[in-house]
Design a protein around this motif. Structure first.
Motif, PDB file in Angstrom:
ATOM      1  N   GLU A 121      -6.721  -6.424  43.345  1.00  0.00           N
ATOM      2  CA  GLU A 121      -6.325  -5.416  43.145  1.00  0.00           C
ATOM      3  C   GLU A 121      -5.211  -5.384  44.799  1.00  0.00           C
ATOM      4  OE1 GLU A 121      -8.390  -2.244  42.535  1.00  0.00           O
ATOM      5  OE2 GLU A 121      -8.079  -4.345  41.932  1.00  0.00           O
ATOM      6  N   PHE A 122      -6.061  -5.009  45.474  1.00  0.00           N
ATOM      7  CA  PHE A 122      -5.730  -4.941  46.289  1.00  0.00           C
ATOM      8  C   PHE A 122      -4.742  -6.257  47.660  1.00  0.00           C
ATOM      9  CE2 PHE A 122      -7.831  -5.884  51.576  1.00  0.00           C
ATOM     10  CZ  PHE A 122      -7.255  -4.390  51.283  1.00  0.00           C
ATOM     11  N   THR A 123      -4.521  -6.208  48.034  1.00  0.00           N
ATOM     12  CA  THR A 123      -3.471  -6.965  48.704  1.00  0.00           C
ATOM     13  C   THR A 123      -2.765  -6.652  50.126  1.00  0.00           C
ATOM     14  OG1 THR A 123      -2.221  -7.210  46.392  1.00  0.00           O
ATOM     15  CG2 THR A 123      -1.142  -7.987  48.195  1.00  0.00           C
ATOM     16  N   PRO A 124      -3.431  -6.892  50.893  1.00  0.00           N
ATOM     17  CA  PRO A 124      -3.804  -6.373  52.840  1.00  0.00           C
ATOM     18  C   PRO A 124      -2.081  -7.072  53.403  1.00  0.00           C
ATOM     19  CG  PRO A 124      -5.370  -7.936  52.858  1.00  0.00           C
ATOM     20  CD  PRO A 124      -5.097  -8.281  50.797  1.00  0.00           C
ATOM     21  N   ARG A 125      -1.238  -6.259  53.672  1.00  0.00           N
ATOM     22  CA  ARG A 125      -0.494  -7.014  54.234  1.00  0.00           C
ATOM     23  C   ARG A 125       0.286  -7.042  55.693  1.00  0.00           C
ATOM     24  NH1 ARG A 125       1.820 -10.205  50.258  1.00  0.00           N
ATOM     25  NH2 ARG A 125       2.499  -9.698  48.455  1.00  0.00           N
TER      26      ARG A 125
END
Length: 285
Positions: free
Chosen positions: A18-22
């Motif tokens: 679920e970690f979504t780096p932006r």
């Protein structure tokens, strides 16, 4: 984040996916490993904060390349010897990016004289640039990640000399050993926040720091490296991009050596070195 790097439906149940780096900050990204890393993270779908010490044009060129990939880029000057004030630059860039998911500490200085030739000012400048300033910036980035509550990635570019010292680089070796130890401690302390902390330890890489601007690593032979050549900055950036990705969710407290096998050559070198000239430390210049 681009579809190529994003989690698939099959991966959606994997812890950490679920970690979504932006948003990412890469210090010292006006050239070399930092520049290659900023581009790699932009290609992975991140907006990037870019810092430089003296090469403003290089930083703007990195920003141009990031924007050509469809991502936002913010540029700021950062000097890690100006600690603790350098931490304010991290906060400023994070504000301009609208958050911070990935922090790559790449800024620092190289080399230094041998142990007896290292005066106090040289010692303090090297350790300040490569360890003290790094500590301040990483701590600021980590506080941002904890406050946001979405996890994060902390990555420090150290050196093979985090693991194996080199004669003539007393202060540099000490600082890189210290930075590697700091990242391992952070991994223990911040894991429950979903924040991973890793180091990447390059060997000889064709970069401006090593006086190899625009040199194709494949054109340089190195008999003492198993792969027979120096590395390319993009090869280091690829490892950093992995550590910044959801795929590295269960990787923390590790130093990733990217050196073409250089560190494995200790016994080989011991068997073939016949002269004592290595005992006279070479200067960084």
């Amino acid at each position: 984040m681009s579809a190529a790097m994003g989690p698939t439906a099959q991966d959606s149940d994997v812890p950490g996916s679920e970690f979504t780096p932006r948003a990412a900050i890469v210090t010292g990204s006006d050239s070399g490993i930092g520049k290659a890393t900023a581009i790699a993270l932009a290609r992975a779908g991140m907006d990037v904060g870019i810092t430089y010490h003296s090469d403003a044009d290089g930083a703007e060129d990195t920003a141009r390349l990031v924007r050509e990939l469809g991502r936002s880029a913010e540029v700021a000057r950062l000097d890690t010897t100006e600690a603790p004030g350098c931490g304010d630059i991290v906060d400023d860039l994070a504000d301009r990016l609208g958050g911070l998911d990935v922090f790559v500490n790449n800024a620092g200085i190289n080399g230094g004289p041998g142990f007896f030739d290292t005066d106090w000012d040289t010692w303090r400048t090297t350790v300040l640039a490569d360890l003290d300033g790094a500590f301040v910036c990483i701590q600021r980035a980590a506080r941002r990640m904890v406050d946001a509550g979405h996890g994060g990635r902390l990555i420090a570019v150290t050196s093979v000399h985090e693991h194996q010292p080199l004669a003539g680089f007393a202060a540099y070796d000490a600082a890189k050993h210290g930075l590697g130890g700091l990242m391992k401690t952070i991994a223990i302390e911040l894991g429950h926040y979903g924040i991973t902390s890793n180091s990447v330890a390059p060997g000889e890489i064709s970069t401006p720091m090593n006086n190899a601007t625009d040199v194709d690593a494949r054109d340089t032979h190195r008999a003492g490296i198993p792969l027979g050549r120096p590395g390319d900055a993009r090869e280091v950036a690829a490892v950093i991009a992995f550590l910044a990705s959801p795929a590295a969710s269960y990787v923390t407290g590790v130093s990733w050596v990217v050196d073409g096998g250089m560190l494995q050559m200790g016994s080989q070198a011991g068997a073939v070195i016949e002269a004592d000239d290595w005992r006279t430390p070479r200067r960084a210049d």
